[in-house]
Design a protein around this motif. Structure first.
Motif, PDB file in Angstrom:
ATOM      1  N   ILE A  87      -2.675  19.132  -7.911  1.00  0.00           N
ATOM      2  CA  ILE A  87      -2.632  18.656  -6.521  1.00  0.00           C
ATOM      3  C   ILE A  87      -1.234  18.148  -6.173  1.00  0.00           C
ATOM      4  N   ARG A  88      -0.642  17.380  -7.091  1.00  0.00           N
ATOM      5  CA  ARG A  88       0.704  16.845  -6.830  1.00  0.00           C
ATOM      6  C   ARG A  88       1.727  17.980  -6.694  1.00  0.00           C
ATOM      7  N   THR A  89       1.563  19.005  -7.543  1.00  0.00           N
ATOM      8  CA  THR A  89       2.478  20.153  -7.457  1.00  0.00           C
ATOM      9  C   THR A  89       2.334  20.871  -6.124  1.00  0.00           C
ATOM     10  N   THR A  90       1.077  21.074  -5.689  1.00  0.00           N
ATOM     11  CA  THR A  90       0.826  21.748  -4.408  1.00  0.00           C
ATOM     12  C   THR A  90       1.379  20.925  -3.244  1.00  0.00           C
ATOM     13  N   LEU A  91       1.210  19.603  -3.289  1.00  0.00           N
ATOM     14  CA  LEU A  91       1.747  18.742  -2.232  1.00  0.00           C
ATOM     15  C   LEU A  91       3.267  18.808  -2.175  1.00  0.00           C
ATOM     16  N   SER A  92       3.895  18.840  -3.356  1.00  0.00           N
ATOM     17  CA  SER A  92       5.360  18.870  -3.392  1.00  0.00           C
ATOM     18  C   SER A  92       5.911  20.205  -2.878  1.00  0.00           C
ATOM     19  N   GLU A  93       5.122  21.272  -3.053  1.00  0.00           N
ATOM     20  CA  GLU A  93       5.579  22.594  -2.605  1.00  0.00           C
ATOM     21  C   GLU A  93       5.400  22.778  -1.097  1.00  0.00           C
ATOM     22  N   ASN A  94       4.547  21.939  -0.489  1.00  0.00           N
ATOM     23  CA  ASN A  94       4.382  21.885   0.972  1.00  0.00           C
ATOM     24  C   ASN A  94       4.039  23.264   1.585  1.00  0.00           C
ATOM     25  N   ASN A  95       3.149  24.003   0.882  1.00  0.00           N
ATOM     26  CA  ASN A  95       2.786  25.340   1.385  1.00  0.00           C
ATOM     27  C   ASN A  95       1.288  25.431   1.714  1.00  0.00           C
ATOM     28  N   PHE A  96       0.752  24.330   2.225  1.00  0.00           N
ATOM     29  CA  PHE A  96      -0.678  24.261   2.518  1.00  0.00           C
ATOM     30  C   PHE A  96      -0.957  24.115   4.020  1.00  0.00           C
ATOM     31  N   LYS A  97       0.046  24.433   4.879  1.00  0.00           N
ATOM     32  CA  LYS A  97      -0.063  24.177   6.318  1.00  0.00           C
ATOM     33  C   LYS A  97      -1.245  24.902   6.953  1.00  0.00           C
ATOM     34  N   ASN A  98      -1.570  26.118   6.470  1.00  0.00           N
ATOM     35  CA  ASN A  98      -2.668  26.894   7.057  1.00  0.00           C
ATOM     36  C   ASN A  98      -4.024  26.200   6.918  1.00  0.00           C
ATOM     37  N   PHE A  99      -4.125  25.241   5.976  1.00  0.00           N
ATOM     38  CA  PHE A  99      -5.405  24.585   5.714  1.00  0.00           C
ATOM     39  C   PHE A  99      -5.546  23.249   6.452  1.00  0.00           C
ATOM     40  N   ILE A 100      -4.478  22.825   7.161  1.00  0.00           N
ATOM     41  CA  ILE A 100      -4.533  21.544   7.874  1.00  0.00           C
ATOM     42  C   ILE A 100      -5.601  21.544   8.972  1.00  0.00           C
ATOM     43  N   PRO A 101      -5.767  22.655   9.745  1.00  0.00           N
ATOM     44  CA  PRO A 101      -6.834  22.639  10.757  1.00  0.00           C
ATOM     45  C   PRO A 101      -8.227  22.417  10.164  1.00  0.00           C
ATOM     46  N   ILE A 102      -8.485  23.000   8.979  1.00  0.00           N
ATOM     47  CA  ILE A 102      -9.792  22.815   8.331  1.00  0.00           C
ATOM     48  C   ILE A 102      -9.960  21.351   7.923  1.00  0.00           C
ATOM     49  N   ALA A 103      -8.885  20.771   7.357  1.00  0.00           N
ATOM     50  CA  ALA A 103      -8.938  19.369   6.945  1.00  0.00           C
ATOM     51  C   ALA A 103      -9.145  18.468   8.145  1.00  0.00           C
ATOM     52  N   THR A 104      -8.494  18.789   9.269  1.00  0.00           N
ATOM     53  CA  THR A 104      -8.641  17.982  10.485  1.00  0.00           C
ATOM     54  C   THR A 104     -10.079  18.034  10.998  1.00  0.00           C
ATOM     55  N   GLU A 105     -10.671  19.222  10.947  1.00  0.00           N
ATOM     56  CA  GLU A 105     -12.068  19.384  11.387  1.00  0.00           C
ATOM     57  C   GLU A 105     -13.016  18.567  10.512  1.00  0.00           C
ATOM     58  N   LEU A 106     -12.781  18.622   9.180  1.00  0.00           N
ATOM     59  CA  LEU A 106     -13.630  17.859   8.268  1.00  0.00           C
ATOM     60  C   LEU A 106     -13.433  16.356   8.452  1.00  0.00           C
ATOM     61  N   ASP A 107     -12.204  15.975   8.855  1.00  0.00           N
ATOM     62  CA  ASP A 107     -11.901  14.559   9.044  1.00  0.00           C
ATOM     63  C   ASP A 107     -12.739  13.960  10.156  1.00  0.00           C
ATOM     64  N   GLU A 108     -13.128  14.793  11.146  1.00  0.00           N
ATOM     65  CA  GLU A 108     -13.930  14.295  12.252  1.00  0.00           C
ATOM     66  C   GLU A 108     -15.370  14.002  11.834  1.00  0.00           C
ATOM     67  N   GLU A 109     -15.789  14.664  10.754  1.00  0.00           N
ATOM     68  CA  GLU A 109     -17.186  14.525  10.318  1.00  0.00           C
ATOM     69  C   GLU A 109     -17.351  13.670   9.064  1.00  0.00           C
ATOM     70  N   TYR A 110     -16.323  13.714   8.186  1.00  0.00           N
ATOM     71  CA  TYR A 110     -16.429  13.008   6.894  1.00  0.00           C
ATOM     72  C   TYR A 110     -15.192  12.156   6.652  1.00  0.00           C
ATOM     73  N   ASN A 111     -15.328  11.237   5.708  1.00  0.00           N
ATOM     74  CA  ASN A 111     -14.180  10.477   5.208  1.00  0.00           C
ATOM     75  C   ASN A 111     -13.340  11.418   4.345  1.00  0.00           C
ATOM     76  N   LEU A 112     -12.030  11.502   4.590  1.00  0.00           N
ATOM     77  CA  LEU A 112     -11.193  12.452   3.853  1.00  0.00           C
ATOM     78  C   LEU A 112     -11.125  12.151   2.353  1.00  0.00           C
ATOM     79  N   VAL A 113     -11.325  10.889   1.974  1.00  0.00           N
ATOM     80  CA  VAL A 113     -11.386  10.563   0.536  1.00  0.00           C
ATOM     81  C   VAL A 113     -12.592  11.247  -0.085  1.00  0.00           C
ATOM     82  N   ASP A 114     -13.733  11.233   0.630  1.00  0.00           N
ATOM     83  CA  ASP A 114     -14.927  11.920   0.127  1.00  0.00           C
ATOM     84  C   ASP A 114     -14.689  13.425   0.058  1.00  0.00           C
ATOM     85  N   VAL A 115     -14.002  13.968   1.061  1.00  0.00           N
ATOM     86  CA  VAL A 115     -13.690  15.404   1.061  1.00  0.00           C
ATOM     87  C   VAL A 115     -12.831  15.765  -0.143  1.00  0.00           C
ATOM     88  N   ALA A 116     -11.780  14.958  -0.398  1.00  0.00           N
ATOM     89  CA  ALA A 116     -10.900  15.216  -1.536  1.00  0.00           C
ATOM     90  C   ALA A 116     -11.667  15.137  -2.850  1.00  0.00           C
TER      91      ALA A 116
END
Length: 526
Positions: free
Chosen positions: A389-418
């Protein structure tokens, strides 16, 4: 190592069938050199280290030649200890699987009446300890007058345990028209004298030189396991260590096929190599292993010969080898190019004697490790997933998945999602459906005993072992480290052996002096 096959050695077809069923691909050096000479009828002195396949070296030709009519005992094999008698008898039973041969182990600690009944019913091969064989001779319940083979196994151990006189007494009771085979790791003068006195003048001497072993860069460990847990134990080890490249050794071709099938079913990147595969198949598998397309290679000793891969981090002995020399070659596959390597061995309680033989042969200490628990696996996977996870965060190539995370954030706690995503990763990386946190092997712990005799009492390791054996029937190989000081002695033994010595040896006299035995109050030997 030889390139001779068992089929080239003129063994009895039924013995060959048994060897094939055992899965051995080719003879060890002592087997390849001894078998033809024994089949020719010569007396043989075989000098080779313990664990080099000596039982098959004398057992296969002996079982090929004997008259198995059960009217007379055809072969007597003498061993120094009860445990070795059982071990040799078990091995001979496998070699004699397809021959109608009746084998019988005879040793102290068994009801002698039961042994007498079995002897009366007819036996072809007797494997026994000198004391109990002499007991039967004195009772006239065993007839050795028509044996074809007299085999003395581990002759130097016999000497160390003071059995030479007993052996001579037994030899005097057997017929002179016999074939005598003597196998020993070393050849002290007393053994040479015995051989010159009781073996034919044209005796053939076969000496197998011991290979040297350099293990400075290889860390050696063993896991004591239950046989039924062998595969799960391997999965737990792989899940915790996560080796990037490992060779896993099996003793037989069938073992390789079964292990590869089980590992592939659980998602491991693995293929096998053994002698029944074509040269092209083996080369293809080796090429994939070298270029990193495979994480694991499962192989027999013969198929792995000549493998030279620099980045092998682990060698795992799924089965211990039939020949201790193979252990040397196996673990030498790691720790190359001045890198460190790790060698693991999976050992059942019955194989512990063989492990000690390997330690003696290699002059190295193989340390014990505990089989990983589910908690250990979770901790290892947690670290691995966190790093990903730390490697993926440092590479900063996960932008396409931000909309999905934002949608889940409206319904769930992001800590629970992670946490849910990490759980999915964890389950995907686990190779086995573990039910219990720990695989409890119920193995004896080592106990350090104090004895109230020392150098001033003229005690030596040999005398001490004999004293303990005479008072408690504990065998030499069951006693670990011995530290003799001026006025007292420490010995390391298993918990079960300690209880026997405390019960039977404590209070007995050594050279007129009563010996006190108790659990050492000082620190245990590390």
């Amino acid at each position: 190592m030889s390139n001779i096959n068992f089929s080239n050695l003129n063994l009895h077809p039924k013995v060959l069938q048994s060897i094939d069923a055992m899965g051995f691909e080719e003879p060890s050096q002592i087997q390849a050199e001894s078998i033809p000479v024994i089949l020719e009828g010569h007396d043989v002195i075989g000098q080779a280290q313990t664990g080099t396949g000596k039982t098959l070296a004398f057992g296969a030709p002996m079982l090929s030649k004997i008259n198995n009519d059960r009217k007379n005992i055809s072969a007597l094999i003498l061993t120094p200890t009860r445990e070795l008698a059982i071990q040799v008898n078990d091995e001979l039973s496998k070699i004699a699987k397809f021959r109608k041969v009746r084998l019988m182990p005879i040793y102290g600690g068994q009801p002698i009446d039961r042994q007498i009944r079995s002897l009366k019913s007819g036996v072809d091969v007797v494997v026994g300890t000198p004391g109990r064989i002499l007991d039967h001779i004195s009772r006239k319940t065993i007839d050795l007058s028509k044996i074809q083979f007299l085999i003395i196994d581990e002759a130097d151990e016999m000497l160390d345990m003071g059995f030479i006189d007993d052996i001579e007494d037994i030899i005097k009771k057997v017929n002179s028209d016999r074939q005598t085979l003597l196998f020993s790791a070393t050849m002290p003068d007393q053994i040479n004298k015995l051989a010159s006195k009781y073996m034919s003048k044209d005796v053939k001497i076969i000496k197998i030189e011991k290979n040297t072993l350099t293990v400075e860069k290889i860390k050696q460990y063993y896991y004591e396991i239950k046989h039924k847990d062998r595969f799960e134990s391997l999965c737990r080890i792989l899940d915790v260590d996560e080796p990037s490249s490992a060779i896993i050794f099996c003793k037989t071709k069938r073992g390789v096929d079964e292990l590869v099938e089980s590992m592939q079913a659980r998602g491991y990147s693995v293929e096998g190599m053994h002698g029944d595969m074509s040269q092209n198949q083996r080369l293809g598998t080796l090429r994939k292993f070298k270029n990193g397309s495979l994480d694991f290679l499962v192989a027999t000793d013969v198929a792995a010969r000549g493998i030279d891969v620099e980045n092998v981090t682990h060698v795992i002995n799924y089965d211990l080898p039939q020949d201790t020399e193979y252990y040397v070659h196996r673990i030498g596959r790691t720790g190359r190019a001045n890198k460190e390597g790790i060698a693991y061995s999976l050992v059942t309680p019955r194989e512990y004697i063989l492990l000690k033989q390997i330690e003696k042969y290699t002059k190295s200490k193989i340390k014990r490790k505990e089989i990983p628990t589910i908690d250990d696996i979770f901790e290892a996977k947690y670290k691995h997933i966190s790093e990903k996870i730390r490697t993926t965060l440092s590479e900063n190539n996960f932008k396409n998945f931000i909309p999905i995370a934002t949608e889940l954030d409206e319904e769930y706690n992001l800590v629970d999602v992670a946490a849910a995503l990490m759980k999915m990763l964890f389950e995907n990386e686990i190779s086995f459906d573990y039910k219990e946190n720990s695989l409890n092997t119920n193995v004896d712990q080592e106990i350090r005993l104090f004895l109230s005799i020392g150098r001033l009492d003229n005690i030596t390791p040999r005398k001490l072992i004999k004293f303990i054996h005479e008072t408690s029937s504990i065998e030499a190989h069951e006693i670990g480290d011995i530290d003799i000081l001026n006025k007292f002695t420490f010995i390391n033994v298993s918990e079960s052996v300690a209880s026997v010595i405390l019960k039977k040896t404590n209070g007995k006299k050594f050279q007129g002096r009563r010996v006190s035995v108790e659990v050492a109050k000082s620190k245990k030997k590390k």
